[in-house]
Write a protein that holds these residues in place. Structure first.
Motif, mmCIF file in Angstrom:
data_model
loop_
_atom_site.group_PDB
_atom_site.id
_atom_site.type_symbol
_atom_site.label_atom_id
_atom_site.label_comp_id
_atom_site.label_asym_id
_atom_site.label_seq_id
_atom_site.Cartn_x
_atom_site.Cartn_y
_atom_site.Cartn_z
ATOM 1 N N HIS A 31 0.855 -1.188 0.000
ATOM 2 C CA HIS A 31 0.000 0.000 0.000
ATOM 3 C C HIS A 31 0.885 1.230 0.000
ATOM 4 C CE1 HIS A 31 -3.552 2.445 0.866
ATOM 5 N NE2 HIS A 31 -2.773 3.117 1.689
ATOM 6 N N VAL A 33 1.315 5.104 0.602
ATOM 7 C CA VAL A 33 0.657 6.121 1.429
ATOM 8 C C VAL A 33 0.504 7.410 0.628
ATOM 9 C CG1 VAL A 33 0.933 7.506 3.511
ATOM 10 C CG2 VAL A 33 1.568 5.095 3.528
ATOM 11 N N GLU A 34 -0.677 8.010 0.716
ATOM 12 C CA GLU A 34 -0.958 9.241 -0.023
ATOM 13 C C GLU A 34 -0.891 10.488 0.841
ATOM 14 O OE1 GLU A 34 -4.701 8.684 -1.920
ATOM 15 O OE2 GLU A 34 -3.962 7.067 -3.201
ATOM 16 N N LEU A 37 0.446 9.693 7.907
ATOM 17 C CA LEU A 37 -0.338 8.765 8.721
ATOM 18 C C LEU A 37 0.176 8.643 10.145
ATOM 19 C CD1 LEU A 37 -1.049 5.847 6.224
ATOM 20 C CD2 LEU A 37 -2.543 7.719 6.891
ATOM 21 N N SER A 43 3.706 10.863 3.069
ATOM 22 C CA SER A 43 3.235 10.552 1.733
ATOM 23 C C SER A 43 4.358 9.919 0.921
ATOM 24 C CB SER A 43 2.761 11.842 1.056
ATOM 25 O OG SER A 43 2.376 11.574 -0.263
ATOM 26 N N LEU A 62 -3.799 -1.410 9.198
ATOM 27 C CA LEU A 62 -4.268 -0.500 8.161
ATOM 28 C C LEU A 62 -5.768 -0.716 8.085
ATOM 29 C CD1 LEU A 62 -3.251 1.563 6.065
ATOM 30 C CD2 LEU A 62 -3.357 -0.285 4.389
ATOM 31 N N GLU A 70 -6.372 4.805 7.385
ATOM 32 C CA GLU A 70 -5.398 5.265 8.368
ATOM 33 C C GLU A 70 -4.732 4.063 9.020
ATOM 34 O OE1 GLU A 70 -6.852 7.977 11.321
ATOM 35 O OE2 GLU A 70 -8.166 8.986 9.898
#
Length: 126
Positions: A31, A33-34, A37, A43, A62, A70
């Motif tokens: 995954h 991350v955008e 977190l 990011s 997750l 998150e």
């Protein structure tokens, strides 16, 4: 023709993230991350999550809560619930998670960060 190099016995193998992170099984997911977190996960970081690992106290999960993905820390000792790594929000639950707004996507096993994009903080702290 010539003699083999004596260094061939000491050649190091390249870094294999599949071996280090045990990535590649049917239950492993990657995954990207955008957004931030929490806990230094910015990011662009890559999370390796495993859907087959049983979540236990202290593990990071997750999860999608109210539509937002998150990282949450599972708390099962003294109190039961999920604690956000971003703002320490706490969602309590009883013996079972019976909440339609929570979808656990997997247990976070590894985080791969690109430190070149990290912000340097030169604030002097005493």
């Amino acid at each position: 023709m010539g003699f083999p190099s004596p260094a061939t016995d000491y050649a190091e193998a390249g870094i294999d993230l599949n071996k280090i992170c045990r990535f590649g099984g049917a239950s492993s997911r990657l995954h990207v991350v955008e957004r931030y977190l929490g806990e230094g996960i910015n990011s662009g970081a890559m999370l390796i999550i495993d859907t087959a690992i049983k979540p236990v106290d202290g593990r990071r999960l997750l999860a999608r809560v109210d539509g937002e993905i998150e990282i949450w820390r599972l708390i099962t000792i003294l109190r039961r619930g999920l604690e956000s790594t971003i703002d320490k929000r706490f969602i309590s639950f009883g013996d079972e998670v019976v909440n339609d707004s929570i979808e656990v996507l997997g247990v976070v096993t590894h985080v791969i960060l690109d430190m070149r994009n990290d912000v340097f903080d030169d604030t002097v702290v005493f």
